[in-house]
Scaffold this motif. Sequence first.
Motif, mmCIF file in Angstrom:
data_model
loop_
_atom_site.group_PDB
_atom_site.id
_atom_site.type_symbol
_atom_site.label_atom_id
_atom_site.label_comp_id
_atom_site.label_asym_id
_atom_site.label_seq_id
_atom_site.Cartn_x
_atom_site.Cartn_y
_atom_site.Cartn_z
ATOM 1 N N THR A 55 0.833 -1.193 0.000
ATOM 2 C CA THR A 55 0.000 0.000 0.000
ATOM 3 C C THR A 55 0.873 1.251 0.000
ATOM 4 O OG1 THR A 55 -0.090 -0.010 2.424
ATOM 5 C CG2 THR A 55 -1.864 -1.140 1.237
ATOM 6 N N THR A 56 0.320 2.336 -0.507
ATOM 7 C CA THR A 56 1.001 3.626 -0.494
ATOM 8 C C THR A 56 0.052 4.682 0.047
ATOM 9 O OG1 THR A 56 0.295 4.263 -2.725
ATOM 10 C CG2 THR A 56 2.334 2.986 -2.530
ATOM 11 N N ASN A 57 0.632 5.739 0.608
ATOM 12 C CA ASN A 57 -0.154 6.880 1.056
ATOM 13 C C ASN A 57 0.593 8.157 0.693
ATOM 14 O OD1 ASN A 57 -2.641 6.141 2.983
ATOM 15 N ND2 ASN A 57 -1.047 4.600 3.219
ATOM 16 N N THR A 58 -0.127 9.081 0.102
ATOM 17 C CA THR A 58 0.457 10.355 -0.294
ATOM 18 C C THR A 58 -0.368 11.473 0.321
ATOM 19 O OG1 THR A 58 0.999 9.336 -2.421
ATOM 20 C CG2 THR A 58 1.263 11.722 -2.239
ATOM 21 N N VAL A 59 0.309 12.371 1.031
ATOM 22 C CA VAL A 59 -0.384 13.475 1.701
ATOM 23 C C VAL A 59 0.326 14.783 1.373
ATOM 24 C CG1 VAL A 59 -1.290 12.072 3.590
ATOM 25 C CG2 VAL A 59 0.967 13.115 3.813
ATOM 26 N N ALA A 60 -0.428 15.866 1.369
ATOM 27 C CA ALA A 60 0.145 17.187 1.129
ATOM 28 C C ALA A 60 -0.434 18.160 2.139
ATOM 29 C CB ALA A 60 -0.137 17.648 -0.294
ATOM 30 N N PHE A 61 0.460 18.917 2.777
ATOM 31 C CA PHE A 61 0.067 19.903 3.782
ATOM 32 C C PHE A 61 0.553 21.291 3.387
ATOM 33 C CE2 PHE A 61 0.380 15.930 6.154
ATOM 34 C CZ PHE A 61 -0.757 15.948 6.953
ATOM 35 N N SER A 62 -0.285 22.285 3.619
ATOM 36 C CA SER A 62 0.189 23.659 3.506
ATOM 37 C C SER A 62 1.143 23.920 4.665
ATOM 38 C CB SER A 62 -0.989 24.629 3.554
ATOM 39 O OG SER A 62 -1.703 24.490 4.788
ATOM 40 N N ALA A 63 1.986 24.935 4.523
ATOM 41 C CA ALA A 63 2.996 25.195 5.547
ATOM 42 C C ALA A 63 3.365 26.672 5.561
ATOM 43 C CB ALA A 63 4.240 24.350 5.295
ATOM 44 N N THR A 64 4.022 27.103 6.617
ATOM 45 C CA THR A 64 4.482 28.492 6.698
ATOM 46 C C THR A 64 5.674 28.722 5.789
ATOM 47 O OG1 THR A 64 6.031 28.021 8.513
ATOM 48 C CG2 THR A 64 3.770 28.644 9.115
ATOM 49 N N GLY A 319 5.171 11.089 0.788
ATOM 50 C CA GLY A 319 4.674 9.815 0.303
ATOM 51 C C GLY A 319 5.380 8.669 0.997
ATOM 52 N N TYR A 320 4.628 7.669 1.416
ATOM 53 C CA TYR A 320 5.256 6.536 2.102
ATOM 54 C C TYR A 320 4.649 5.217 1.660
ATOM 55 C CZ TYR A 320 1.290 6.888 5.456
ATOM 56 O OH TYR A 320 0.052 6.942 6.049
ATOM 57 N N ILE A 321 5.471 4.191 1.694
ATOM 58 C CA ILE A 321 5.082 2.846 1.289
ATOM 59 C C ILE A 321 4.920 1.982 2.534
ATOM 60 C CG2 ILE A 321 5.787 0.781 -0.001
ATOM 61 C CD1 ILE A 321 7.426 2.614 -1.818
ATOM 62 N N GLY A 322 3.799 1.313 2.617
ATOM 63 C CA GLY A 322 3.533 0.470 3.774
ATOM 64 C C GLY A 322 2.625 1.163 4.771
ATOM 65 N N SER A 323 2.505 0.567 5.922
ATOM 66 C CA SER A 323 1.684 1.093 7.013
ATOM 67 C C SER A 323 2.405 2.268 7.655
ATOM 68 C CB SER A 323 1.472 -0.022 8.047
ATOM 69 O OG SER A 323 2.703 -0.320 8.664
ATOM 70 N N PRO A 324 1.923 2.790 8.816
ATOM 71 C CA PRO A 324 2.697 3.826 9.499
ATOM 72 C C PRO A 324 4.091 3.345 9.900
ATOM 73 C CG PRO A 324 0.869 3.045 10.869
ATOM 74 C CD PRO A 324 0.638 2.553 9.489
ATOM 75 N N ARG A 325 4.282 2.030 10.012
ATOM 76 C CA ARG A 325 5.636 1.491 10.174
ATOM 77 C C ARG A 325 6.226 1.344 8.768
ATOM 78 N NH1 ARG A 325 6.517 -0.475 15.361
ATOM 79 N NH2 ARG A 325 4.639 -0.794 16.600
#
Length: 336
Positions: A55-64, A319-325
């Motif tokens: 599984t993969t998860n991709t997230v994007a956050f705004s930042a200062t 972006g990360y591959i796998g679970s939170p681990r």
Amino acid sequence: MLKDRKMPLLPFVVVVIVISGMLISFAPEPYSHDVSFDRDGDVLHYKYHSVIGSTTNTVAFSATGDFFIERVVMYLDDSYASITSKFMQEEMVEDLSKQLKMRGIDSICCDAKEVLEVIRAHDPGRTALLFASGAFPHILYDGTDDCPIIDWLDRGGILINESGCLGRYVSYGPNYSDIELTTGYGLLFAGVNDVAFNDLQKRAYATEGCDETLRDALQFYMNEVTFGIDISGIADAKNLGYVSDDGFSSAAIFKSRGGMVINFGVSLVNHSHFDHLVTQIIASGMDYSSELFYSHAGDTRWDDGGDIELSDRPCVVYGYIGSPRAIYGERIFILS
């Protein structure tokens, strides 16, 4: 006659050896993973590669745009007594180092004098100081606004507190009796009363108040509030985890003077269950102003890429591959 019959076998044996050698030589690296990013104007393309299906998860956050952790300096020093177990600190440092490396973040373990050198020499907006001792060594913090830790924050530094009441205890030597209690730490770090900083003798947990979208995007399930902070009185602050009935966050990011503090309200006794969660927050690139504007769960086999529409505001894509681990993670920091 026997010799003549055996000779034809030799070429066959040689061929098998050569072919086997070729197969080994050209076999892919057994644990090869990658996340690539390619910007085209206001669109960021990303794509995953992995030799295994995951599984993969991709997230994007705004930042200062002021904070992006490239290295983590973890404090560990036998010369100063701690509130928390030294053995557990050592375990945590080892585990965090591995977790951070998988996400492309450098880390180093330093004693008090070495941390002092870091404070004087490193870029405060790119380096995070991490403490899990429950007590600051006095050469770094003495409960006043004229000490290196506070100077670090005034200059825009990042401080991570994992376990222990932030700023309440100061260690002056190697014995437990060398630890002294301070007051006014809430005002120093966050401009609030000390009672906003939890310091419970018995572990406590929360079951409500989490941002489910954020929780699911980072798979961040942390609900211990033993050393949580009530951020309701802090102007620039963000809750990351669960919140107790009396308002304490299990994890929070807040503006501290000119810098930033990330506080985890956990006790080290269960560190093996949450070290990977700590690294998830560090790797995400979030700060106290961040808002999640993209989240996608995919798979390296059939949903291995996507596009993110960017704005003119700074952001971080993780972006990360796998679970939170995670078995692999990659980030990109976009200023504009």
